[in-house]
Scaffold this active site. Sequence first.
Site, mmCIF file in Angstrom:
data_model
loop_
_atom_site.group_PDB
_atom_site.id
_atom_site.type_symbol
_atom_site.label_atom_id
_atom_site.label_comp_id
_atom_site.label_asym_id
_atom_site.label_seq_id
_atom_site.Cartn_x
_atom_site.Cartn_y
_atom_site.Cartn_z
ATOM 1 N N GLY A 49 0.875 -1.182 0.000
ATOM 2 C CA GLY A 49 0.000 0.000 0.000
ATOM 3 C C GLY A 49 0.900 1.215 0.000
ATOM 4 O O GLY A 49 1.896 1.256 -0.712
ATOM 5 N N GLU A 50 0.590 2.167 0.833
ATOM 6 C CA GLU A 50 1.408 3.376 0.929
ATOM 7 C C GLU A 50 1.966 3.437 2.357
ATOM 8 O O GLU A 50 1.220 3.667 3.296
ATOM 9 C CB GLU A 50 0.531 4.582 0.576
ATOM 10 C CG GLU A 50 1.190 5.916 0.763
ATOM 11 C CD GLU A 50 2.527 6.024 0.044
ATOM 12 O OE1 GLU A 50 2.607 5.641 -1.138
ATOM 13 O OE2 GLU A 50 3.502 6.466 0.677
ATOM 14 N N SER A 51 3.281 3.225 2.466
ATOM 15 C CA SER A 51 3.859 3.074 3.804
ATOM 16 C C SER A 51 3.700 4.326 4.662
ATOM 17 O O SER A 51 3.536 4.229 5.881
ATOM 18 C CB SER A 51 5.328 2.675 3.703
ATOM 19 O OG SER A 51 6.063 3.628 2.969
ATOM 20 N N CYS A 80 6.114 -5.460 0.477
ATOM 21 C CA CYS A 80 6.243 -4.150 -0.173
ATOM 22 C C CYS A 80 6.193 -3.017 0.860
ATOM 23 O O CYS A 80 7.145 -2.859 1.607
ATOM 24 C CB CYS A 80 5.208 -4.006 -1.282
ATOM 25 S SG CYS A 80 5.714 -2.789 -2.484
ATOM 26 N N ILE A 135 5.499 -3.470 -7.534
ATOM 27 C CA ILE A 135 4.733 -2.245 -7.804
ATOM 28 C C ILE A 135 5.349 -1.099 -7.005
ATOM 29 O O ILE A 135 5.255 -1.072 -5.772
ATOM 30 C CB ILE A 135 3.242 -2.423 -7.414
ATOM 31 C CG1 ILE A 135 2.629 -3.614 -8.171
ATOM 32 C CG2 ILE A 135 2.464 -1.141 -7.699
ATOM 33 C CD1 ILE A 135 1.242 -4.001 -7.695
ATOM 34 N N ARG A 136 5.993 -0.192 -7.709
ATOM 35 C CA ARG A 136 6.708 0.909 -7.027
ATOM 36 C C ARG A 136 7.427 0.361 -5.785
ATOM 37 O O ARG A 136 7.263 0.860 -4.663
ATOM 38 C CB ARG A 136 5.744 2.044 -6.666
ATOM 39 C CG ARG A 136 5.198 2.752 -7.915
ATOM 40 C CD ARG A 136 4.162 3.803 -7.622
ATOM 41 N NE ARG A 136 4.599 4.762 -6.597
ATOM 42 C CZ ARG A 136 5.499 5.716 -6.766
ATOM 43 N NH1 ARG A 136 6.078 5.882 -7.928
ATOM 44 N NH2 ARG A 136 5.800 6.531 -5.787
ATOM 45 N N HIS A 171 4.790 -8.484 -4.314
ATOM 46 C CA HIS A 171 3.425 -8.787 -3.856
ATOM 47 C C HIS A 171 3.069 -10.242 -4.123
ATOM 48 O O HIS A 171 2.425 -10.542 -5.127
ATOM 49 C CB HIS A 171 2.418 -7.906 -4.615
ATOM 50 C CG HIS A 171 2.417 -6.481 -4.184
ATOM 51 N ND1 HIS A 171 1.534 -5.966 -3.254
ATOM 52 C CD2 HIS A 171 3.200 -5.448 -4.558
ATOM 53 C CE1 HIS A 171 1.765 -4.690 -3.074
ATOM 54 N NE2 HIS A 171 2.775 -4.343 -3.856
ATOM 55 N N GLU A 173 0.792 -11.882 -2.889
ATOM 56 C CA GLU A 173 -0.670 -12.073 -2.824
ATOM 57 C C GLU A 173 -1.354 -11.769 -4.162
ATOM 58 O O GLU A 173 -2.530 -12.041 -4.335
ATOM 59 C CB GLU A 173 -1.263 -11.224 -1.683
ATOM 60 C CG GLU A 173 -1.475 -9.750 -1.969
ATOM 61 C CD GLU A 173 -0.209 -8.904 -2.005
ATOM 62 O OE1 GLU A 173 0.916 -9.458 -1.906
ATOM 63 O OE2 GLU A 173 -0.351 -7.676 -2.173
HETATM 64 N N1 GLN Z 1 5.898 2.824 -2.923
HETATM 65 C C1 GLN Z 1 5.141 2.418 -1.770
HETATM 66 C C2 GLN Z 1 5.699 3.039 -0.494
HETATM 67 O O1 GLN Z 1 6.729 3.635 -0.518
HETATM 68 C C3 GLN Z 1 5.104 0.910 -1.624
HETATM 69 C C4 GLN Z 1 4.412 0.306 -2.820
HETATM 70 C C5 GLN Z 1 3.664 -0.943 -2.552
HETATM 71 O O2 GLN Z 1 3.404 -1.336 -1.417
HETATM 72 N N2 GLN Z 1 3.245 -1.559 -3.628
HETATM 73 O O3 GLN Z 1 5.108 2.936 0.529
#
Ligand code: GLN
Length: 191
Positions: A49-51, A80, A135-136, A171, A173
């Site tokens: 997600g977005e940390s 991630c 993903i990113r 990921h 999952e």
């Molecule tokens: N780029 C996100 C972050 O810095 C992590 C990306 C992800 O969990 N797919 O939190």
Amino acid sequence: MKSLTIGVLALQGAVSEHLAQLQQLGVTAIAVKQIAQLAQLDGIILPGGESTAIGKLMRNYGFIEALQQFATNKAIFGTCAGMILLAKQLVGEEQAHLQLMDIEVQRNAFGRQVDSFQTELHVKGIEQLVPAVFIRAPYIVKVGERVDILASYAEHPVLARQGKLLACSFHPELTSDLSILKLFLQECVAK
Ligand code: GLN
């Protein structure tokens, strides 16, 4: 394996896919929104997600101290953003989040052109190649002595274990491959 109860931290991010994979393995899976729920768990997954967002919510709801306590005898798997949350240090940032795992992590480390990609990885202890969706994604830039690197991509560590803690850049999952989740259950939760 005795019947296990595993939580997925459900403050933000890719929660339902982890719950579904746990259920496929016959594990009792719980979406965790309150610290009181931690008491019934054998382990917890911190999802992607977005940390920054997840970290902020964790701080607001008391999850930082609660998970630091949880980690003294229970397993945690960060995927991630979850890897970022577990790290002791983050490149270019003063303060990391849980600071539980002796790794230094670079966020969004694979650069813009390859923001997101899929590949297959050789993983220590797993015979077949493991599909991995990035993903990113972050990667690990430094590990402490107690950390075992289990997989790398382009020479950067992307899967690592430290006792009951497991962290991956990708990921698991989002594929139908359950081997990394099984590794977590067998090596981190059950031991
Ligand atoms: N780029 C996100 C972050 O810095 C992590 C990306 C992800 O969990 N797919 O939190």
